[in-house]
Design a protein around this motif. Structure first.
Motif, short mmCIF file in Angstrom:
data_model
loop_
_atom_site.label_atom_id
_atom_site.label_comp_id
_atom_site.label_asym_id
_atom_site.label_seq_id
_atom_site.Cartn_x
_atom_site.Cartn_y
_atom_site.Cartn_z
N VAL A 381 -6.51 31.72 27.82
CA VAL A 381 -5.06 31.77 28.06
C VAL A 381 -4.34 31.20 26.84
CG1 VAL A 381 -3.17 31.07 29.56
CG2 VAL A 381 -5.44 31.48 30.54
N THR A 382 -3.43 31.98 26.27
CA THR A 382 -2.65 31.54 25.11
C THR A 382 -1.17 31.58 25.45
OG1 THR A 382 -4.31 32.35 23.55
CG2 THR A 382 -2.09 31.97 22.70
N LEU A 383 -0.50 30.47 25.24
CA LEU A 383 0.94 30.36 25.46
C LEU A 383 1.64 30.32 24.11
CD1 LEU A 383 2.87 28.14 27.95
CD2 LEU A 383 3.38 27.94 25.50
N PHE A 384 2.76 31.04 24.00
CA PHE A 384 3.55 30.97 22.78
C PHE A 384 5.02 30.80 23.14
CE2 PHE A 384 4.01 35.36 23.99
CZ PHE A 384 5.27 35.74 23.54
N THR A 385 5.78 30.18 22.25
CA THR A 385 7.19 29.98 22.50
C THR A 385 8.03 31.00 21.72
OG1 THR A 385 7.55 28.38 20.70
CG2 THR A 385 6.79 27.51 22.82
N ALA A 386 9.22 31.25 22.26
CA ALA A 386 10.19 32.14 21.64
C ALA A 386 11.58 31.64 22.02
CB ALA A 386 9.99 33.57 22.11
N SER A 387 12.59 32.08 21.29
CA SER A 387 13.96 31.67 21.59
C SER A 387 14.93 32.66 20.94
CB SER A 387 14.23 30.26 21.07
OG SER A 387 15.46 29.75 21.54
N ASP A 388 16.20 32.63 21.36
CA ASP A 388 17.20 33.55 20.81
C ASP A 388 17.18 33.52 19.29
OD1 ASP A 388 17.76 32.44 23.34
OD2 ASP A 388 19.91 32.73 23.15
N PHE A 389 17.23 32.30 18.75
CA PHE A 389 17.29 32.07 17.31
C PHE A 389 17.17 30.58 17.06
CE2 PHE A 389 21.65 33.39 18.86
CZ PHE A 389 22.08 32.14 19.25
N GLY A 390 17.05 30.19 15.77
CA GLY A 390 17.16 28.79 15.41
C GLY A 390 18.63 28.42 15.31
N ARG A 391 18.92 27.29 14.70
CA ARG A 391 20.30 26.85 14.60
C ARG A 391 20.60 26.42 13.17
NH1 ARG A 391 21.99 27.06 19.76
NH2 ARG A 391 24.00 26.13 19.34
N GLY A 403 21.88 30.20 14.53
CA GLY A 403 21.17 30.47 13.30
C GLY A 403 20.33 31.73 13.41
N TRP A 404 19.16 31.71 12.76
CA TRP A 404 18.30 32.91 12.71
C TRP A 404 16.84 32.47 12.86
CZ3 TRP A 404 18.84 37.00 8.18
CH2 TRP A 404 18.04 38.12 8.47
N GLY A 405 16.13 32.18 11.78
CA GLY A 405 14.74 31.79 11.87
C GLY A 405 14.55 30.46 12.57
N SER A 406 13.34 30.25 13.15
CA SER A 406 13.07 29.02 13.89
C SER A 406 11.57 28.75 13.90
CB SER A 406 13.58 29.16 15.33
OG SER A 406 13.45 27.95 16.05
N HIS A 407 11.21 27.49 14.13
CA HIS A 407 9.80 27.11 14.25
C HIS A 407 9.35 27.25 15.71
CE1 HIS A 407 10.76 25.68 10.35
NE2 HIS A 407 11.23 24.51 10.71
N HIS A 408 8.09 27.69 15.89
CA HIS A 408 7.58 27.89 17.25
C HIS A 408 6.17 27.35 17.40
CE1 HIS A 408 10.92 30.03 19.04
NE2 HIS A 408 11.09 30.62 17.87
N PHE A 409 5.73 27.29 18.65
CA PHE A 409 4.42 26.74 18.98
C PHE A 409 3.55 27.79 19.66
CE2 PHE A 409 7.41 23.13 19.34
CZ PHE A 409 6.85 22.26 18.41
#
Length: 483
Positions: A381-391, A403-409
């Protein structure tokens, strides 16, 4: 001509009859006849099971306070840009200070750089240090690789409607702005549903409707913490009668009329009822004898204990995974979410609480999977994060802007953890990836991010190209963070 009319009728029924049974918001509950017919009962060893879980941060998470560069030059710039007058400054305390950021040491050094996580991410730091979580730096939607000069000149194609919440949420999940009909999680489900004898359980949401899970043939199936959601009135008391549910079920699923529309409608309803019964039986129970209930998390601002709805969503995911054998599934895609990341105001308090919930939920999920049904399911099982955008890197006083780009896990037993993938951007204003106010031009595209997950999931190069239409524009198509 006849074949064309039949195909059109099928497509119409696929949408219209589902809506008539459960309503617009409930349409994903119903079964997709074409998918059910196409799914084969292929079997594979139990060890072949794999699941991907998308954890979406709705609102646009501030990446610059989530993963930070703390080498002296970076930290000095960070403090000068993010420190504002008054108690509402969003700058975080230094490593080693009371409530300070939490140092991490990635396996792959980035020359002259040191790194840390937000103070609320202690349990996630533990996963990182244990090698079961990694950071993917500066991810965002891209059509082709772009430089700052190309962005400013508009000389390369750019993602549409940047900085818009609804459009960027959709773009992250489906490569198109708001109004998209299918997403890349659902498309992966389309291509691997033949491994599942019950294709309806391929794409499962514990957080309402999400375009990420919708495929061209696969419909998402929504569940709640109470389990599978039944069609109302079929059980319990209906109009004061405990037996009225039986004739209601017969009426809506009988299909005795010769009308083709009614027959297809009834078949879909019957399969929906059957699927609900299967899932209700297959899901592991919550609590004693099943999947342990999450503990409460500690609010970092008040010190008070509170329930964590994100952990409860992941408990629901674990309960479905625990029933994988009874459901006849070898590949599943899940969706969970947590909101309120649009931190234009009071960011330090609000984001601190939100990230505490995230870290608590991920730690709970990791622990739960480690002994799920007597097996360690973490490698599967692999979980990944996502979001609208960075800030923005700059502060508006007590918050940040879009913002646009962002760091994820990414997290899981198959992740090549304890590392940062991608070049961590310069901590400054006016650098080569600053499109304005410190908003980042992504260095890694969503296609590359998702394509790496898809390869681990079992998709071929050709299938990955089908799911991620822009990936052919990027030289590096596997970022290497999956084992």
């Amino acid at each position: 001509m006849t074949k064309k009319i039949n195909a059109s009728r099928r497509e119409f029924l696929r949408a219209a009859s589902l809506m008539s049974v459960v309503g617009a918001s409930g349409a994903p509950f119903a079964l997709n006849l074409m998918t059910m017919a196409a799914a084969s009962a292929q079997t594979a060893p139990q060890s072949d099971y794999k699941a991907i879980v998308c954890l979406f941060f709705s609102g646009g998470n501030d990446h610059a306070n989530t993963v930070l560069a703390t080498d002296p030059t970076s930290w000095s710039t960070y403090q000068s840009v993010r420190t504002t007058s008054g108690a509402d400054s969003i700058a975080l305390p230094a490593p080693g200070a009371a409530g300070g950021v939490l140092p991490i040491v990635p396996t792959t050094a980035q020359a002259g750089r040191e790194f840390a996580l937000h103070p609320s991410l202690g349990p996630l730091k533990d996963l990182f240090d244990a090698g079961r979580a990694a950071v993917i730096a500066n991810v965002g939607p891209l059509i082709v690789p772009a430089t700052l000069a190309q962005y400013k000149a508009g000389s390369v194609p750019l993602p549409p409607k940047l900085f818009s919440h609804n459009d960027q949420q959709s773009l992250w999940q489906s490569y198109k702005p708001e109004g998209a009909s299918f997403g890349w999680g659902g498309r992966m489900g389309d291509l691997l549903a033949s491994m599942n004898s019950n294709a309806i359980f391929t794409s499962v949401s514990a957080s309402g409707n999400a375009v990420f899970l919708s495929g061209k043939t696969i419909n998402q199936y929504q569940v709640s913490s109470a389990g599978a959601v039944p069609i109302g009135g079929l059980s319990g008391s209906l109009f004061g009668s405990t037996t009225a549910g039986n004739p209601l079920a017969a009426i809506i699923s009988g299909g005795g009329n010769a009308n083709l529309f009614e027959k297809d409608h009834a078949a879909i309803v019957k399969r929906s009822i059957d699927a609900q019964a299967i899932l209700a039986t297959a899901m592991l129970p919550a609590g004693t004898g099943g999947v342990a209930n999450p503990t409460q998390y500690t609010n970092p601002n008040t010190g008070a204990l509170a329930n964590n709805s994100l952990a409860t969503q992941l408990q629901t995911v674990a309960r479905v995974i625990g029933g994988r054998a009874a459901l006849g599934v070898k590949r599943q895609v899940f969706f969970v979410s947590i909101g309120s990341f649009d931190t234009h105001d009071n960011q330090r308090v609000n984001q601190g609480d939100l990230l505490a919930r995230v870290a608590h939920a991920l730690s709970y999920f990791d622990t739960t999977l480690s002994t799920l049904g007597g097996s360690d399911l973490r490698p599967s099982v692999t979980l990944f994060t996502a979001s609208d955008f960075g800030r923005t890197f700059t502060s508006n006083g007590d918050g940040t802007d879009h913002g646009w780009g962002s760091h994820h896990f990414v997290a899981g037993g198959a992740v090549k953890g304890k590392d940062i993938y991608g070049t961590f951007p310069v901590t400054a204003l006016g650098h080569a990836q600053d499109v304005g106010s410190g908003s980042l031009l992504p260095g890694i595209s969503v296609d590359q991010y998702g394509g790496t997950l898809a390869r681990w999931f079992g998709l071929s190069d050709a299938q990955i190209g089908d799911v991620f239409p822009n990936i052919a524009n990027f030289t590096k198509r596997d970022l290497g963070f999956m084992g």
